[in-house]
Design a protein around this motif. Structure first.
Motif, PDB file in Angstrom:
ATOM      1  N   CYS A  69      -3.496  14.410   6.521  1.00  0.00           N
ATOM      2  CA  CYS A  69      -4.726  14.514   7.363  1.00  0.00           C
ATOM      3  C   CYS A  69      -4.087  14.642   8.841  1.00  0.00           C
ATOM      4  O   CYS A  69      -4.144  15.662   9.663  1.00  0.00           O
ATOM      5  CB  CYS A  69      -5.753  13.691   7.326  1.00  0.00           C
ATOM      6  SG  CYS A  69      -7.048  13.868   8.512  1.00  0.00           S
ATOM      7  N   PRO A  86      -5.261   8.063   6.205  1.00  0.00           N
ATOM      8  CA  PRO A  86      -6.540   7.377   6.623  1.00  0.00           C
ATOM      9  C   PRO A  86      -7.069   6.150   5.636  1.00  0.00           C
ATOM     10  O   PRO A  86      -7.480   5.195   6.176  1.00  0.00           O
ATOM     11  CB  PRO A  86      -7.731   8.379   6.742  1.00  0.00           C
ATOM     12  CG  PRO A  86      -6.770   9.550   6.978  1.00  0.00           C
ATOM     13  CD  PRO A  86      -5.623   9.383   6.060  1.00  0.00           C
ATOM     14  N   GLY A  87      -7.025   6.366   4.263  1.00  0.00           N
ATOM     15  CA  GLY A  87      -7.393   5.512   3.440  1.00  0.00           C
ATOM     16  C   GLY A  87      -6.367   4.394   3.413  1.00  0.00           C
ATOM     17  O   GLY A  87      -6.664   2.777   3.063  1.00  0.00           O
ATOM     18  N   GLY A  88      -5.083   4.768   3.158  1.00  0.00           N
ATOM     19  CA  GLY A  88      -3.753   4.015   3.049  1.00  0.00           C
ATOM     20  C   GLY A  88      -3.916   3.019   4.248  1.00  0.00           C
ATOM     21  O   GLY A  88      -3.720   1.757   4.263  1.00  0.00           O
ATOM     22  N   TYR A  89      -3.781   3.388   5.607  1.00  0.00           N
ATOM     23  CA  TYR A  89      -3.511   2.827   6.651  1.00  0.00           C
ATOM     24  C   TYR A  89      -4.638   1.913   6.733  1.00  0.00           C
ATOM     25  O   TYR A  89      -4.609   0.638   7.360  1.00  0.00           O
ATOM     26  CB  TYR A  89      -2.996   3.329   7.848  1.00  0.00           C
ATOM     27  CG  TYR A  89      -3.924   4.191   8.579  1.00  0.00           C
ATOM     28  CD1 TYR A  89      -4.982   3.678   9.390  1.00  0.00           C
ATOM     29  CD2 TYR A  89      -3.722   5.582   8.482  1.00  0.00           C
ATOM     30  CE1 TYR A  89      -5.548   4.480  10.294  1.00  0.00           C
ATOM     31  CE2 TYR A  89      -4.516   6.276   9.369  1.00  0.00           C
ATOM     32  CZ  TYR A  89      -5.253   6.073  10.218  1.00  0.00           C
ATOM     33  OH  TYR A  89      -6.381   6.885  11.043  1.00  0.00           O
ATOM     34  N   ALA A  90      -5.950   2.118   6.686  1.00  0.00           N
ATOM     35  CA  ALA A  90      -7.025   1.494   6.891  1.00  0.00           C
ATOM     36  C   ALA A  90      -7.200   0.275   5.934  1.00  0.00           C
ATOM     37  O   ALA A  90      -7.399  -0.884   6.480  1.00  0.00           O
ATOM     38  CB  ALA A  90      -8.230   2.303   6.723  1.00  0.00           C
ATOM     39  N   ALA A  91      -6.698   0.459   4.874  1.00  0.00           N
ATOM     40  CA  ALA A  91      -6.592  -0.882   3.884  1.00  0.00           C
ATOM     41  C   ALA A  91      -5.706  -1.729   4.273  1.00  0.00           C
ATOM     42  O   ALA A  91      -5.788  -2.873   4.175  1.00  0.00           O
ATOM     43  CB  ALA A  91      -6.317  -0.347   2.308  1.00  0.00           C
ATOM     44  N   VAL A 104       0.797  -1.283  -0.026  1.00  0.00           N
ATOM     45  CA  VAL A 104      -0.098  -0.086  -0.077  1.00  0.00           C
ATOM     46  C   VAL A 104       0.965   1.351   0.079  1.00  0.00           C
ATOM     47  O   VAL A 104       1.778   1.398   1.033  1.00  0.00           O
ATOM     48  CB  VAL A 104      -0.940  -0.107   1.183  1.00  0.00           C
ATOM     49  CG1 VAL A 104      -1.701   1.316   1.244  1.00  0.00           C
ATOM     50  CG2 VAL A 104      -1.789  -1.262   1.323  1.00  0.00           C
ATOM     51  N   ASP A 162       5.396   4.704   3.525  1.00  0.00           N
ATOM     52  CA  ASP A 162       4.865   6.178   3.693  1.00  0.00           C
ATOM     53  C   ASP A 162       6.182   6.765   4.470  1.00  0.00           C
ATOM     54  O   ASP A 162       6.928   6.084   4.850  1.00  0.00           O
ATOM     55  CB  ASP A 162       4.140   6.012   4.944  1.00  0.00           C
ATOM     56  CG  ASP A 162       3.239   7.389   5.018  1.00  0.00           C
ATOM     57  OD1 ASP A 162       2.678   7.965   4.085  1.00  0.00           O
ATOM     58  OD2 ASP A 162       3.471   7.905   6.099  1.00  0.00           O
TER      59      ASP A 162
END
Length: 124
Positions: free
Chosen positions: A45, A16-21, A11, A36
């Protein structure tokens, strides 16, 4: 340090989208690497956008509420704003939240999930 075994999912971006995925895939048993530039996931964010702004807005709201209380007979003196302390408050909020996301990364995911620092290839 992340193990060198093959990854099933990479990833790019720890927002927020990346770590959630990445967390979701790791929970499902996939071997995941999150790329990252920050030590802990969070993205713009958490580090420079929404969260720092909300921390500063909270301070502004408290000052505004103090002024509004004057209509009820409760009076405060004029606020004295120490910019260095305000920045330190904002930095503490960001640190606390990013460390929280980082501990989520470490807890129960140590074999399947690793955050690595991003790098730029000289030709990109």
């Amino acid at each position: 340090m992340a193990d060198k075994s093959k990854r099933e999912l990479v990833v790019i971006g720890g927002g927020p989208g990346g770590y959630a995925a990445a967390f979701f895939a790791a929970d499902k048993g996939m071997k995941v690497t999150l790329v990252d530039p920050e030590e802990n996931p969070g993205g713009v964010c958490l580090y420079r956008g929404c969260i720092p702004s909300k921390a500063l807005l909270h301070l502004a709201k408290v000052v505004h509420e103090a002024f509004e209380l004057e209509k009820s007979g409760v009076k405060f003196g004029a606020p004295k704003i120490d910019a260095k302390e305000v920045r330190a408050f904002k930095d503490r909020v960001v640190k606390q939240l990013t460390e929280g996301v980082g501990s989520s990364r470490k807890r129960e995911r140590s074999n399947t999930f690793a955050a690595t620092r991003g790098s730029k290839h000289p030709t990109t």
